[in-house]
Design an enzyme around this catalytic site. Structure first.
Site, PDB file in Angstrom:
ATOM      1  N   THR A  74      25.510  61.951  18.169  1.00  0.00           N
ATOM      2  CA  THR A  74      25.024  63.231  18.701  1.00  0.00           C
ATOM      3  C   THR A  74      24.959  63.219  20.223  1.00  0.00           C
ATOM      4  O   THR A  74      25.378  64.168  20.885  1.00  0.00           O
ATOM      5  CB  THR A  74      23.638  63.540  18.117  1.00  0.00           C
ATOM      6  OG1 THR A  74      23.715  63.563  16.690  1.00  0.00           O
ATOM      7  CG2 THR A  74      23.136  64.893  18.605  1.00  0.00           C
TER       8      THR A  74
ATOM      9  N   SER B  65      33.314  44.657  -3.843  1.00  0.00           N
ATOM     10  CA  SER B  65      33.592  43.681  -2.788  1.00  0.00           C
ATOM     11  C   SER B  65      32.740  42.418  -2.877  1.00  0.00           C
ATOM     12  O   SER B  65      32.959  41.478  -2.116  1.00  0.00           O
ATOM     13  CB  SER B  65      33.395  44.332  -1.414  1.00  0.00           C
ATOM     14  OG  SER B  65      32.052  44.722  -1.234  1.00  0.00           O
TER      15      SER B  65
ATOM     16  N   LYS C  33      31.069  44.894   8.291  1.00  0.00           N
ATOM     17  CA  LYS C  33      30.667  43.655   7.619  1.00  0.00           C
ATOM     18  C   LYS C  33      30.697  42.459   8.574  1.00  0.00           C
ATOM     19  O   LYS C  33      29.780  41.620   8.565  1.00  0.00           O
ATOM     20  CB  LYS C  33      31.579  43.397   6.421  1.00  0.00           C
ATOM     21  CG  LYS C  33      31.409  44.405   5.285  1.00  0.00           C
ATOM     22  CD  LYS C  33      32.395  44.157   4.165  1.00  0.00           C
ATOM     23  CE  LYS C  33      32.208  45.158   3.032  1.00  0.00           C
ATOM     24  NZ  LYS C  33      33.171  44.967   1.934  1.00  0.00           N
TER      25      LYS C  33
END
Length: 797
Positions: free
Chosen positions: A379, A696, A739
């Site tokens: 934003t 995963s 990750k």
């Protein structure tokens, strides 16, 4: 009325004509005449105090009228200075703590030096003597006055024959005028003119004029009613009132609405309207001239024309085409975010080239969508883009919006209809090419009122938004020059057709080094200023910021980091208030716990991996990447598999696939095949209250189960991700950057990734690549050889 609620007083027989100081009672819409007895409701606090303070021996007061009855707390300038000296005859106590009084007018008087004493007005009161002369002319005027009274009583609905009889019996000319004017429903100012006139002859003349005017008003009202009587029916009272008002205006020579319509025409001439909008506005003004001003349709049409003229149809701000300056502004406001900055500079470069080649056709505004976890600057970068480009900035939140009319507006047939939020905010900013941020676009809902996402398809389509149609305006508005920026945390909830119209730019989480730099250059100065620490010498060491990042926040962005820095700054301010002499504050690693308390997040990776059956996986969440512990244990049983940790269906299937792979390859993996017949396995993924799903974690689950069954441990500085098959192959997964950053935050130096995810390494920051070691595997046997501490038998393909 109970006797104990009434206080009685006797009128004084002799009234002194000398000047005296008396309390002053102000009346609204009422004039008290001499010899007149009237009830007065005492409700205002000032008047109640006056009545309560009247002495027993003298109940005289001065009564004067307000110039405007609507004034609640009149000042001296709001009051007439002529009135009547009156005697309070009786006071009644009312149930609501107010009072009512009966007063009798005594003589005309003038008040001066009006002032507040205690809590009410008092003044110097001079009694005034009226004067007259007995003559035939006075007698004739009295006869004429009584004749006019008689005519008025015959047509006035508020006067009766009893009033005629009463007035006929009054012989004193002065009293006759006072009594007659008192009975009439005329403005306070006209009654005040009579009170102030001391010459009886002149008073009679004024009374005759007032009575004649009242007779004409009543007769005119009856004429108007007669003129419109044929046009009304039992259910047309509202229409009747409008027609009466119309006839009154006609008799007075006033043309209602001319001023407003003239102003609207001037606004249309001055406004920078498109050809279509101008034609519609002029048509509506012509229609407005035929509508009565009192009609509800008049206000609806006038409001519509005002909306047309107030919109910035062809008003644009000039873009800042200084590429170097725009780069400086973007870098000043935000650290990193190179992809977004590059995209904005590309757009400005194209605009600049068009201008230099004299092809000044304005480029269509880009339509971008920023997707990423909370707190990474989606934003705030919008405001920086607007500042760098020199444009106005608009932001609306779409979270929870379920009504299509919020985007397109309501049709004018609805009461209180307005344009949608797009047009409303375009009008508010006064420009047709702002930077328009659509915040939380992934949280738009839908219900029986329509689907706002579908309404946004036209807004965010560069091929259609040049002719955007708002239901209220019903005139095409050009949105093609607007730079739309949508933001969201997830891609999946966004409507596919809407996603196809936007250029998706993904925001990933920040590394620890990036967070330290952001805190140093942006967050710290902001919090020091907001907490008024500018006059103090406050120094945060890098190790202190790292301590906050590692042990007091767990996020991809910097929102909680800013919150914790603000917490430290507030405590510094408190310490300074306790010891004003202390001006220097050095915040190091050891002092953080003093300000923020015990650590909220602990790095216990090594400790948790010290036992067999535990492995670390990498997961993608809505707020970025995170590490995931997978724990496995065994017990005597009958070969059952138990799964806990609030796992989704896909993750449960990954657990079953991992166990099936180990059982089918037990011999090659050096595991006793018979143990599965009398052993139960239990796989758990903390934290148990958080839902988890996805394929995963397959590599991590298989590693944890293998570690358990071979009584070996997984290396404590390894994290892994990847989907497995029954044959032991490792399939690619998504969210690699998030990750890897999660592993970096957790202090893990080795990351195992599927072979087919090598392409995603381009997204990993160079600083992270430098500090970490990445291993790529295509088969599970390769993973087991890398992560298991104790050498096991190598599996065969």
């Amino acid at each position: 009325m109970p006797e104990d609620n009434i206080e009685e007083f006797n009128v004084k027989d002799n009234i002194s004509n000398k000047t005296d100081t008396l309390p002053v009672l102000t009346l609204r819409n009422t004039v008290l005449f001499p010899q007149q007895v009237i009830p007065i409701y005492i409700g205002r606090e000032q008047s109640l105090n006056l009545i309560n303070d009247l002495p027993e021996e003298d109940k005289r007061i001065m009564v004067i009228a307000q110039r405007e009855g609507a004034v609640e707390d009149p000042k001296p300038d709001d009051l007439y200075d002529h009135g009547t000296v009156a005697q309070v005859l009786k006071i009644f106590k009312m149930p609501d703590e107010s009072k009512s009084a009966i007063v009798q007018g005594l003589t005309r008087a003038q008040v001066s030096n009006l002032r507040i004493d205690k809590s009410y007005y008092i003044g110097e009161v001079e009694e005034l003597d009226e004067y007259s002369e007995d003559s035939i002319e006075i007698d004739a005027m009295v006869g004429n006055l009584k004749k006019h009274y008689k005519n008025l009583i015959e047509i006035a609905p508020y006067l009766s024959e009893e009033h005629k009889s009463m007035l006929t019996n009054i012989q004193d000319p002065a009293r006759l005028v006072d009594r007659g004017i008192h009975l009439m429903k005329i403005p306070t100012k006209e009654k005040q003119d009579i009170i102030e006139e001391l010459n009886v002859k002149n008073r009679i003349e004024k009374a005759i004029v007032i009575i004649n005017r009242e007779i004409q008003r009543i007769e005119l009202g009856e004429k108007i009613q007669s003129d419109v009587q044929d046009e009304i029916s039992k259910n047309q009272r509202e229409y009747f009132l409008r027609e009466k008002l119309k006839q009154i205006k006609k008799e007075l020579g006033e043309e209602e609405g001319n001023v407003e319509i003239k102003e609207l025409k001037e606004k249309v001439e001055e406004a920078n309207l498109t050809k279509e909008a101008r034609e519609v506005a002029e048509k509506e003004i012509k229609r407005l001239e035929r509508i009565p001003a009192a009609s509800p349709e008049y206000n609806v049409t006038r409001t519509y024309v005002e909306w047309l003229t107030d919109l910035p149809w062809e008003t644009y701000t000039e873009d800042n085409l200084d590429i170097k300056k725009a780069q400086e502004i973007l870098d000043e406001d935000h650290y990193g975010l190179e992809d977004i900055k590059e995209r904005i500079l590309e757009y400005l470069s194209v605009r600049k080239l068009k201008r230099e080649s004299e092809n000044e056709e304005a480029s269509k505004g880009p339509i971008l969508c920023f997707v990423g976890p909370p707190g990474v600057g989606k934003t705030s970068i919008g405001r920086s883009i607007a500042r760098a480009m020199g444009r106005e900035f608009i932001r609306i939140s779409l979270g929870g919006v379920r009504d299509e009319a919020e985007i397109r507006g309501h049709r004018r047939t609805y009461i209180g209809a307005l344009p949608g939020r797009i047009i409303q905010n375009i009008k508010k900013c006064g420009s047709s090419n702002p930077v328009f941020m659509l915040d939380e676009i992934d949280k738009v809902g839908s219900d029986f009122r329509g689907d706002p996402s579908s309404a946004l398809l036209e807004v965010l389509d560069p091929e259609q938004n040049s002719e955007f149609s708002d239901h209220y305006l019903e005139v095409d508005y050009d949105l093609s020059k607007v730079m739309f920026i949508a933001t969201g945390n997830l891609k999946d909830p966004i409507l596919p057709a809407l996603k196809d119209r936007m250029e998706m730019i993904e925001f990933s989480g920040y590394t620890e080094d990036e967070k330290v730099k952001i805190a140093r250059s942006h967050l710290l100065p902001k919090q020091i200023k907001e907490n008024a620490l500018n006059q103090l010498n406050v120094e945060f060491k890098d190790e202190a910021l790292q301590e906050i990042i590692r042990h007091y926040t767990k996020e991809s962005g910097v929102r909680n980091l800013e919150r914790e820095i603000g917490n430290v700054c507030r405590k510094i301010a408190h310490k300074h208030e306790k010891d004003k002499r202390r001006k220097n504050f050095e915040i190091d690693k050891e002092s953080i716990s003093e300000f923020l308390g015990p650590k909220k997040f602990l790095m216990d990776v090594a400790e948790r991996l010290s036992k067999p059956g535990v492995a670390i996986g990498l997961a993608w969440t809505q707020v970025g990447g995170d590490i995931l512990f997978v724990e496995a244990t065994k017990m005597k049983g009958s070969g059952k598999l138990k799964l806990t940790g609030k796992l989704g269906d896909v993750m449960k299937e990954s657990c079953e696939a991992a166990v099936s792979y180990i059982r089918s390859n037990a011999k090659e993996l050096n595991i006793d095949e018979d143990m599965f017949e009398n052993t139960d396995l239990h796989i758990h993924v903390p934290a148990g209250a958080v839902p988890k799903d996805g394929p995963s974690a397959g590599v991590t689950i298989l590693s944890a189960v293998y570690s358990l069954l071979t009584n070996t441990t997984v290396k404590d500085n390894y994290a892994m991700t990847g989907e497995i098959t029954f044959r032991g192959s490792i399939l690619p997964v998504g969210g690699i950057k998030e990750k890897v950053l999660a592993a970096k935050r957790a202090g893990l130096n080795h990351v195992i990734l599927p072979d087919k995810n090598k392409k995603d390494m381009a997204d990993i920051p160079d600083r992270v690549k430098k500090d970490m070691e990445f291993h790529f595997a295509g088969e599970m046997c390769d993973v087991l050889e890398m992560v298991i501490e104790k050498d096991g038998q190598k599996c065969e393909d």
